[in-house]
Design a protein around this motif. Structure first.
Motif, PDB file in Angstrom:
ATOM      1  N   GLY B  61       0.790  -1.224   0.000  1.00 30.89           N
ATOM      2  CA  GLY B  61       0.000   0.000   0.000  1.00 30.89           C
ATOM      3  C   GLY B  61       0.820   1.270   0.000  1.00 30.89           C
ATOM      4  O   GLY B  61       0.249   2.366  -0.117  1.00 30.89           O
ATOM      5  N   VAL B  62       2.138   1.166   0.125  1.00 31.59           N
ATOM      6  CA  VAL B  62       3.000   2.355   0.109  1.00 31.59           C
ATOM      7  C   VAL B  62       3.568   2.533  -1.290  1.00 31.59           C
ATOM      8  O   VAL B  62       4.183   1.614  -1.829  1.00 31.59           O
ATOM      9  CB  VAL B  62       4.138   2.221   1.139  1.00 31.59           C
ATOM     10  N   GLU B  63       3.344   3.705  -1.872  1.00 31.60           N
ATOM     11  CA  GLU B  63       3.802   3.957  -3.241  1.00 31.60           C
ATOM     12  C   GLU B  63       5.295   4.247  -3.252  1.00 31.60           C
ATOM     13  O   GLU B  63       5.741   5.280  -2.745  1.00 31.60           O
ATOM     14  CB  GLU B  63       3.050   5.135  -3.831  1.00 31.60           C
ATOM     15  N   LYS B  64       6.064   3.382  -3.878  1.00 29.90           N
ATOM     16  CA  LYS B  64       7.512   3.575  -3.891  1.00 29.90           C
ATOM     17  C   LYS B  64       7.935   4.750  -4.753  1.00 29.90           C
ATOM     18  O   LYS B  64       8.998   5.338  -4.521  1.00 29.90           O
ATOM     19  CB  LYS B  64       8.229   2.304  -4.343  1.00 29.90           C
ATOM     20  N   ASP B  65       7.127   5.095  -5.742  1.00 29.42           N
ATOM     21  CA  ASP B  65       7.485   6.238  -6.586  1.00 29.42           C
ATOM     22  C   ASP B  65       7.161   7.559  -5.911  1.00 29.42           C
ATOM     23  O   ASP B  65       7.670   8.604  -6.314  1.00 29.42           O
ATOM     24  CB  ASP B  65       6.753   6.155  -7.923  1.00 29.42           C
ATOM     25  N   LYS B  66       6.326   7.492  -4.895  1.00 26.26           N
ATOM     26  CA  LYS B  66       5.965   8.712  -4.190  1.00 26.26           C
ATOM     27  C   LYS B  66       6.895   8.934  -2.998  1.00 26.26           C
ATOM     28  O   LYS B  66       7.258  10.053  -2.686  1.00 26.26           O
ATOM     29  CB  LYS B  66       4.529   8.638  -3.695  1.00 26.26           C
ATOM     30  N   PHE B  67       7.256   7.861  -2.361  1.00 24.31           N
ATOM     31  CA  PHE B  67       8.125   7.934  -1.192  1.00 24.31           C
ATOM     32  C   PHE B  67       9.461   7.296  -1.555  1.00 24.31           C
ATOM     33  O   PHE B  67       9.659   6.092  -1.402  1.00 24.31           O
ATOM     34  CB  PHE B  67       7.480   7.232   0.006  1.00 24.31           C
ATOM     35  N   LEU B  68      10.374   8.138  -2.038  1.00 24.17           N
ATOM     36  CA  LEU B  68      11.678   7.646  -2.488  1.00 24.17           C
ATOM     37  C   LEU B  68      12.629   7.524  -1.304  1.00 24.17           C
ATOM     38  O   LEU B  68      12.790   8.466  -0.536  1.00 24.17           O
ATOM     39  CB  LEU B  68      12.259   8.599  -3.542  1.00 24.17           C
ATOM     40  N   ILE B  69      13.261   6.365  -1.192  1.00 27.51           N
ATOM     41  CA  ILE B  69      14.175   6.131  -0.085  1.00 27.51           C
ATOM     42  C   ILE B  69      15.554   5.816  -0.625  1.00 27.51           C
ATOM     43  O   ILE B  69      15.713   4.992  -1.528  1.00 27.51           O
ATOM     44  CB  ILE B  69      13.665   4.988   0.811  1.00 27.51           C
ATOM     45  N   ASN B  70      16.550   6.481  -0.043  1.00 29.44           N
ATOM     46  CA  ASN B  70      17.937   6.270  -0.410  1.00 29.44           C
ATOM     47  C   ASN B  70      18.745   6.024   0.848  1.00 29.44           C
ATOM     48  O   ASN B  70      18.678   6.786   1.800  1.00 29.44           O
ATOM     49  CB  ASN B  70      18.471   7.502  -1.154  1.00 29.44           C
ATOM     50  N   HIS B  71      19.514   4.944   0.858  1.00 29.98           N
ATOM     51  CA  HIS B  71      20.339   4.608   2.025  1.00 29.98           C
ATOM     52  C   HIS B  71      21.775   4.501   1.535  1.00 29.98           C
ATOM     53  O   HIS B  71      22.308   3.412   1.351  1.00 29.98           O
ATOM     54  CB  HIS B  71      19.843   3.270   2.610  1.00 29.98           C
ATOM     55  N   ALA B  72      22.375   5.678   1.331  1.00 30.84           N
ATOM     56  CA  ALA B  72      23.656   5.736   0.639  1.00 30.84           C
ATOM     57  C   ALA B  72      24.843   5.364   1.510  1.00 30.84           C
ATOM     58  O   ALA B  72      25.907   5.007   1.004  1.00 30.84           O
ATOM     59  CB  ALA B  72      23.857   7.139   0.069  1.00 30.84           C
ATOM     60  N   SER B  73      24.694   5.476   2.817  1.00 25.10           N
ATOM     61  CA  SER B  73      25.813   5.144   3.694  1.00 25.10           C
ATOM     62  C   SER B  73      25.288   4.429   4.933  1.00 25.10           C
ATOM     63  O   SER B  73      24.072   4.318   5.125  1.00 25.10           O
ATOM     64  CB  SER B  73      26.575   6.402   4.110  1.00 25.10           C
ATOM     65  N   LEU B  74      26.201   3.962   5.767  1.00 25.87           N
ATOM     66  CA  LEU B  74      25.802   3.212   6.955  1.00 25.87           C
ATOM     67  C   LEU B  74      25.231   4.105   8.047  1.00 25.87           C
ATOM     68  O   LEU B  74      24.795   3.603   9.085  1.00 25.87           O
ATOM     69  CB  LEU B  74      26.995   2.424   7.504  1.00 25.87           C
ATOM     70  N   THR B  75      25.258   5.401   7.833  1.00 25.98           N
ATOM     71  CA  THR B  75      24.730   6.293   8.859  1.00 25.98           C
ATOM     72  C   THR B  75      23.661   7.247   8.345  1.00 25.98           C
ATOM     73  O   THR B  75      23.175   8.097   9.086  1.00 25.98           O
ATOM     74  CB  THR B  75      25.862   7.140   9.483  1.00 25.98           C
ATOM     75  N   LEU B  76      23.268   7.116   7.086  1.00 29.54           N
ATOM     76  CA  LEU B  76      22.319   8.077   6.519  1.00 29.54           C
ATOM     77  C   LEU B  76      21.310   7.399   5.605  1.00 29.54           C
ATOM     78  O   LEU B  76      21.674   6.664   4.690  1.00 29.54           O
ATOM     79  CB  LEU B  76      23.065   9.151   5.733  1.00 29.54           C
ATOM     80  N   SER B  77      20.045   7.676   5.872  1.00 30.52           N
ATOM     81  CA  SER B  77      18.971   7.289   4.967  1.00 30.52           C
ATOM     82  C   SER B  77      18.114   8.519   4.737  1.00 30.52           C
ATOM     83  O   SER B  77      17.920   9.331   5.646  1.00 30.52           O
ATOM     84  CB  SER B  77      18.124   6.167   5.568  1.00 30.52           C
ATOM     85  N   THR B  78      17.607   8.677   3.521  1.00 27.57           N
ATOM     86  CA  THR B  78      16.741   9.811   3.224  1.00 27.57           C
ATOM     87  C   THR B  78      15.412   9.340   2.664  1.00 27.57           C
ATOM     88  O   THR B  78      15.336   8.333   1.951  1.00 27.57           O
ATOM     89  CB  THR B  78      17.385  10.777   2.209  1.00 27.57           C
ATOM     90  N   LEU B  79      14.375  10.052   3.035  1.00 28.16           N
ATOM     91  CA  LEU B  79      13.027   9.817   2.523  1.00 28.16           C
ATOM     92  C   LEU B  79      12.604  11.076   1.781  1.00 28.16           C
ATOM     93  O   LEU B  79      12.623  12.164   2.360  1.00 28.16           O
ATOM     94  CB  LEU B  79      12.054   9.528   3.663  1.00 28.16           C
ATOM     95  N   THR B  80      12.268  10.950   0.515  1.00 29.26           N
ATOM     96  CA  THR B  80      11.784  12.077  -0.255  1.00 29.26           C
ATOM     97  C   THR B  80      10.323  11.867  -0.599  1.00 29.26           C
ATOM     98  O   THR B  80       9.977  10.863  -1.245  1.00 29.26           O
ATOM     99  CB  THR B  80      12.604  12.261  -1.546  1.00 29.26           C
ATOM    100  N   VAL B  81       9.499  12.783  -0.139  1.00 29.93           N
ATOM    101  CA  VAL B  81       8.081  12.750  -0.481  1.00 29.93           C
ATOM    102  C   VAL B  81       7.926  13.568  -1.756  1.00 29.93           C
ATOM    103  O   VAL B  81       8.125  14.788  -1.749  1.00 29.93           O
ATOM    104  CB  VAL B  81       7.216  13.325   0.653  1.00 29.93           C
TER     105      VAL B  81
END
Lengths: 112, 117
Positions: B61-81
């Motif tokens: 039920g969660v739209e992956k194209d709407k809620f973009l997640i990037n976990h580029a390093s071991l200490t940082l994750s970003t959520l883009t709405v």
């Protein structure tokens, strides 16, 4: 289907007395349980956890009891303090799947 | 316990714009981070699991194209709405999994209050 249930939305306790917060679960695959405390507009704060191989874990004023046969766990806070007033969430996870399933929370109010 | 930070703590944006929320584990490395959403008087709902160096796993039920997640390093994750709408207004909370020391516990950030006008 709510797999983790906290049937009491609120609990009020007198300062110095024991607070008992209850949690029931339906999924027998859950093997790790956690309690979190949460204030409004803040993230949850980890309190205490218990693995399914144990039936009790104690940390200071906080004790968690696990009854696997009844699929029930409880958090005891002794003695309760006004600063303990918050929403308490019960959470569970299974095996190597680290995703947490949360209950709806119980609002604890400790009266001075 | 371990410390997890989130930035910003609150954001107000216009409908149609995109908003990025950062989640950082400050004193430990987290191969796995999680993004939750909390509606008023409701429990935390898991949106997605973020694994460092790989694609996020989204809940049903969660739209992956709407809620973009990037976990580029071991200490940082970003959520883009992306292309935010008023119904996206909510309290977003991240957590980071700390599996060292014989325990396996998720530590939560302080949350981000998103208001979409």
């Amino acid at each position: 289907d709510q797999q983790v249930k906290q049937n009491s939305p609120s609990l009020s306790v007198q300062e110095g007395r024991i607070s008992i917060l209850n949690c029931d679960y339906t999924n027998s695959m859950f093997d790790y349980f956690l309690w979190y405390k949460k204030y409004p507009a803040e993230g949850p704060t980890f309190l205490i956890s218990i693995s399914s191989i144990k039936d009790k874990n104690e940390d200071g004023r906080f004790t968690v009891f696990l009854n696997k046969s009844a699929k029930h766990l409880s958090l005891h806070i002794v003695p309760s303090q006004p600063g303990d007033s918050a929403v308490y969430f019960c959470a569970a996870s299974k095996g190597s799947n680290y995703k947490l399933t949360f209950g709806k929370g119980t609002l604890l109010t400790v009266n001075p | 316990g371990a410390v997890v930070s989130q930035h910003p703590s609150r954001v107000i944006c216009k409908s149609g714009t995109s908003v990025k929320i950062e989640c950082r584990s400050l004193d430990f490395q987290a191969t796995t981070m999680f993004w939750y959403r909390q509606f008023p008087k409701k429990s935390l709902m898991l949106m997605a699991t973020s694994n460092e160096g790989s694609k996020a796993t989204y809940e049903q039920g969660v739209e992956k194209d709407k809620f973009l997640i990037n976990h580029a390093s071991l200490t940082l994750s970003t959520l883009t709405v992306t292309s935010a709408h008023p119904e996206d207004s909510s309290f977003y909370i991240c957590s980071a999994r700390d599996s060292k020391g014989g325990t396996d516990t998720q530590y939560f950030g302080p949350g981000t209050r998103l208001t979409v006008l």
